[in-house]
Design an enzyme around this catalytic site. Structure first.
Site, mmCIF file in Angstrom:
data_model
loop_
_atom_site.group_PDB
_atom_site.id
_atom_site.type_symbol
_atom_site.label_atom_id
_atom_site.label_comp_id
_atom_site.label_asym_id
_atom_site.label_seq_id
_atom_site.Cartn_x
_atom_site.Cartn_y
_atom_site.Cartn_z
ATOM 1 N N GLU A 116 2.427 -3.473 -6.718
ATOM 2 C CA GLU A 116 1.066 -3.981 -6.596
ATOM 3 C C GLU A 116 0.276 -3.164 -5.585
ATOM 4 O O GLU A 116 0.829 -2.626 -4.635
ATOM 5 C CB GLU A 116 1.092 -5.451 -6.172
ATOM 6 C CG GLU A 116 1.643 -6.333 -7.288
ATOM 7 C CD GLU A 116 1.655 -7.815 -6.953
ATOM 8 O OE1 GLU A 116 1.399 -8.604 -7.858
ATOM 9 O OE2 GLU A 116 1.913 -8.177 -5.795
ATOM 10 N N CYS A 129 -4.895 -1.153 -0.116
ATOM 11 C CA CYS A 129 -3.550 -1.378 0.423
ATOM 12 C C CYS A 129 -2.556 -0.924 -0.640
ATOM 13 O O CYS A 129 -2.536 -1.455 -1.745
ATOM 14 C CB CYS A 129 -3.408 -2.872 0.718
ATOM 15 S SG CYS A 129 -1.783 -3.332 1.284
ATOM 16 N N CYS A 136 11.858 -3.982 -1.149
ATOM 17 C CA CYS A 136 12.054 -3.491 0.217
ATOM 18 C C CYS A 136 13.513 -3.706 0.578
ATOM 19 O O CYS A 136 14.095 -4.723 0.200
ATOM 20 C CB CYS A 136 11.143 -4.266 1.174
ATOM 21 S SG CYS A 136 11.095 -3.592 2.847
ATOM 22 N N CYS A 140 12.548 -9.215 6.118
ATOM 23 C CA CYS A 140 11.776 -10.002 7.093
ATOM 24 C C CYS A 140 11.587 -11.408 6.521
ATOM 25 O O CYS A 140 11.175 -11.557 5.365
ATOM 26 C CB CYS A 140 10.439 -9.339 7.382
ATOM 27 S SG CYS A 140 10.649 -7.655 7.983
ATOM 28 N N CYS A 143 8.218 -12.662 4.831
ATOM 29 C CA CYS A 143 7.541 -11.765 3.891
ATOM 30 C C CYS A 143 8.059 -11.951 2.465
ATOM 31 O O CYS A 143 9.270 -11.919 2.234
ATOM 32 C CB CYS A 143 7.762 -10.319 4.355
ATOM 33 S SG CYS A 143 7.152 -9.092 3.185
ATOM 34 N N CYS A 370 -1.760 -10.274 2.781
ATOM 35 C CA CYS A 370 -0.625 -9.597 3.423
ATOM 36 C C CYS A 370 0.671 -10.344 3.200
ATOM 37 O O CYS A 370 0.734 -11.548 3.455
ATOM 38 C CB CYS A 370 -0.788 -9.607 4.937
ATOM 39 S SG CYS A 370 -1.962 -8.493 5.548
HETATM 40 N N1 SAH Z 1 6.882 -2.721 5.531
HETATM 41 C C1 SAH Z 1 5.750 -2.475 6.343
HETATM 42 C C2 SAH Z 1 4.429 -2.574 5.623
HETATM 43 C C3 SAH Z 1 4.236 -3.683 4.639
HETATM 44 S S1 SAH Z 1 3.949 -5.295 5.264
HETATM 45 C C4 SAH Z 1 5.767 -3.380 7.526
HETATM 46 O O1 SAH Z 1 6.540 -4.324 7.549
HETATM 47 O O2 SAH Z 1 5.020 -3.109 8.461
HETATM 48 C C5 SAH Z 1 2.268 -5.304 5.888
HETATM 49 C C6 SAH Z 1 2.031 -6.359 7.001
HETATM 50 O O3 SAH Z 1 1.994 -7.688 6.466
HETATM 51 C C7 SAH Z 1 3.137 -6.347 8.030
HETATM 52 O O4 SAH Z 1 2.638 -6.471 9.334
HETATM 53 C C8 SAH Z 1 3.899 -7.581 7.659
HETATM 54 O O5 SAH Z 1 4.687 -8.013 8.715
HETATM 55 C C9 SAH Z 1 2.807 -8.528 7.287
HETATM 56 N N2 SAH Z 1 3.265 -9.690 6.529
HETATM 57 C C10 SAH Z 1 4.345 -9.763 5.719
HETATM 58 N N3 SAH Z 1 4.444 -11.008 5.182
HETATM 59 C C11 SAH Z 1 3.397 -11.705 5.641
HETATM 60 C C12 SAH Z 1 2.938 -13.039 5.408
HETATM 61 N N4 SAH Z 1 3.564 -13.866 4.571
HETATM 62 N N5 SAH Z 1 1.817 -13.434 6.044
HETATM 63 C C13 SAH Z 1 1.141 -12.599 6.860
HETATM 64 N N6 SAH Z 1 1.519 -11.324 7.096
HETATM 65 C C14 SAH Z 1 2.642 -10.885 6.503
HETATM 66 FE FE1 SF4 Z 2 9.708 -4.994 4.068
HETATM 67 FE FE2 SF4 Z 2 8.087 -7.113 4.158
HETATM 68 FE FE3 SF4 Z 2 9.574 -6.504 6.272
HETATM 69 FE FE4 SF4 Z 2 7.492 -4.932 5.623
HETATM 70 S S1 SF4 Z 2 7.392 -7.082 6.296
HETATM 71 S S2 SF4 Z 2 9.578 -4.282 6.202
HETATM 72 S S3 SF4 Z 2 7.579 -5.105 3.359
HETATM 73 S S4 SF4 Z 2 10.359 -7.127 4.256
#
Ligand code: SAH
Ligand code: SF4
Length: 393
Positions: A116, A129, A136, A140, A143, A370
């Site tokens: 996406e 974006c 991934c 996390c 996420c 995000c």
């Molecule tokens: N993998 C990279 C980039 C993708 S995530 C990273 O982790 O930085 C982009 C941003 O969205 C990151 O700061 C991530 O922590 C945040 N993010 C992920 N899940 C989220 C959620 N459910 N609500 C708000 N921010 C989130």
């Molecule tokens: Fe991967 Fe989501 Fe963690 Fe970014 S925030 S490193 S996309 S699992």
């Protein structure tokens, strides 16, 4: 009437357009790689640089997808190009437009996988974006992408291709003679904040961003590109040296115990190690500050004490703290902090001398905010060989 099969299942069985035939895709090749490819096709070495310049400008400055339209090349040369190469970008499978104007694209790439990309229009800029991986490897816990295991890295062509298809959709390829440096563009900024960890696909991300920054093509300034990492410490300095873009870090916690839970890569490179790498970031300055992303999770990381610990930790680093209200997804184990709590947290950070913008969630109605991106691609893990076969240009 028979029921429609779920769209994703349907897609996985469609023919793989990008893999068809032996033609090599020119999109995503570096200038040197394109030069070699044109020479291998029969272009005399002496002309190769000029030909790369011409083809490059047609593809990246004008958005041309058909060699027949490259009108400053002879008919015979155009036919030769067509015999050997394609100009292929990801296929837009679905486009959803939010009530706030945000556009989410579901894109299909070689192998039938899906990623996406999200376009966010704002008053003074338009940010795209983009994704760097299908899924991934990291997990996390807040996420949505983290619940989808990695399927594969995107190729440089699939990364730059996201920018190209969105320019198509916005109708933004310049008319002949229009200055490509025009900063009033609809797509003016790029954030590598979609699916995947960009620093775990470093070379491909770098090659793609070099194409995006190339002054004879899409021509976006390095300052308009922000790469977000969860904290892959050994690759952070390379990002400044080899791409030169701005850096964002998914920080999200102020103690190792909490960060271990939220961003498990912290067990490998903890907060102190990460901060050392950021202090050494070769491009650090007040005008090129590091963005610390901080997702606001109710009763997990949002106390006044956290805010105070945060400003102490980052002391001396030119930084901006981007507070992201948690964006929920089905089955997520967290809640968003209240607005009052987020404001109180922001206030402490601001009073300590750091900009502390609260990110307005965009495109929530279409799950485009995000951390909400997750494609349905859930295939069995493949062998390295199978994956290589899939993406071979
Ligand atoms: N993998 C990279 C980039 C993708 S995530 C990273 O982790 O930085 C982009 C941003 O969205 C990151 O700061 C991530 O922590 C945040 N993010 C992920 N899940 C989220 C959620 N459910 N609500 C708000 N921010 C989130
Ligand atoms: Fe991967 Fe989501 Fe963690 Fe970014 S925030 S490193 S996309 S699992």
């Amino acid at each position: 009437m028979t029921a429609q099969p779920p769209i994703t299942q349907d897609l996985l069985t469609l023919p793989r357009k990008v893999e068809e035939g032996a033609k090599r895709n020119l999109v995503g090749l570096t200038r040197d790689q394109m030069r070699d490819a044109l020479i291998a096709m029969g272009t005399p070495e002496k002309q190769a640089k000029m030909r790369v310049g011409q083809v490059w400008a047609w593809i990246y400055q004008r958005g041309v997808r058909d060699f027949a339209d490259m009108t400053n090349l002879s008919k015979a040369y155009r036919a030769l190009l067509d015999e050997h190469f394609t100009i292929a970008v990801p296929e837009v499978v679905r486009r959803e437009v939010s009530t706030d104007g945000t556009r989410k694209y579901l894109l299909r790439i070689a192998g039938g996988h899906e990623v996406e990309a999200v376009y966010i229009p704002e008053e003074s800029r338009g940010t795209l974006c983009i994704s760097s991986q299908v899924g991934c490897t990291l997990t996390c816990s807040f996420c949505h992408t983290g619940t989808q295991r990695l399927v594969r890295n995107l190729t440089p062509g699939e990364i730059v291709g996201q920018v190209m298809v969105v320019r198509d959709d916005l109708g933004e390829w310049p008319e002949p003679g229009r200055n490509p440096h025009d900063e009033t563009r609809l797509l003016s900024n790029i954030v590598l904040m979609g699916m995947g960890e960009p620093l775990y696909n470093f070379d491909n991300v770098r090659d793609a961003m070099k194409i995006v920054m190339d002054g004879e093509g899409i021509s976006l300034s390095r300052r308009r590109i922000t790469l977000s990492t969860s904290g892959v410490v050994p690759e952070i300095a390379r990002c400044a040296e080899e791409i030169g873009c701005l850096m964002a870090v998914s920080f999200h916690a102020t103690t190792d115990a909490v960060r271990d839970r939220l961003v498990p890569i912290n067990k490998r490179w903890n907060i102190a190690t990460l901060l050392d790498a950021l202090r050494d970031y070769p491009r650090l300055s007040n005008s090129e500050r590091i963005t610390f992303e901080y997702v606001m999770l109710k009763d997990v990381n949002d106390s006044d004490e956290d805010a105070r610990r945060l400003v102490k930790l980052i002391e001396g680093i030119p930084a901006k703290i981007n507070l992201i209200p948690f964006n929920p997804w089905p089955g997520a184990p967290y809640d968003r902090s209240s607005n009052n709590r987020i404001r109180a947290f922001a206030d402490i950070v601001y009073k300590a001398g750091y900009a502390s913008p609260i990110r307005t969630p965009r495109g929530e109605d279409i799950m485009a905010a995000c951390g909400q991106l997750k494609s349905e691609t859930q295939r069995e893990r493949k062998t390295k060989r199978q994956i290589e076969d899939e993406i071979r240009p």
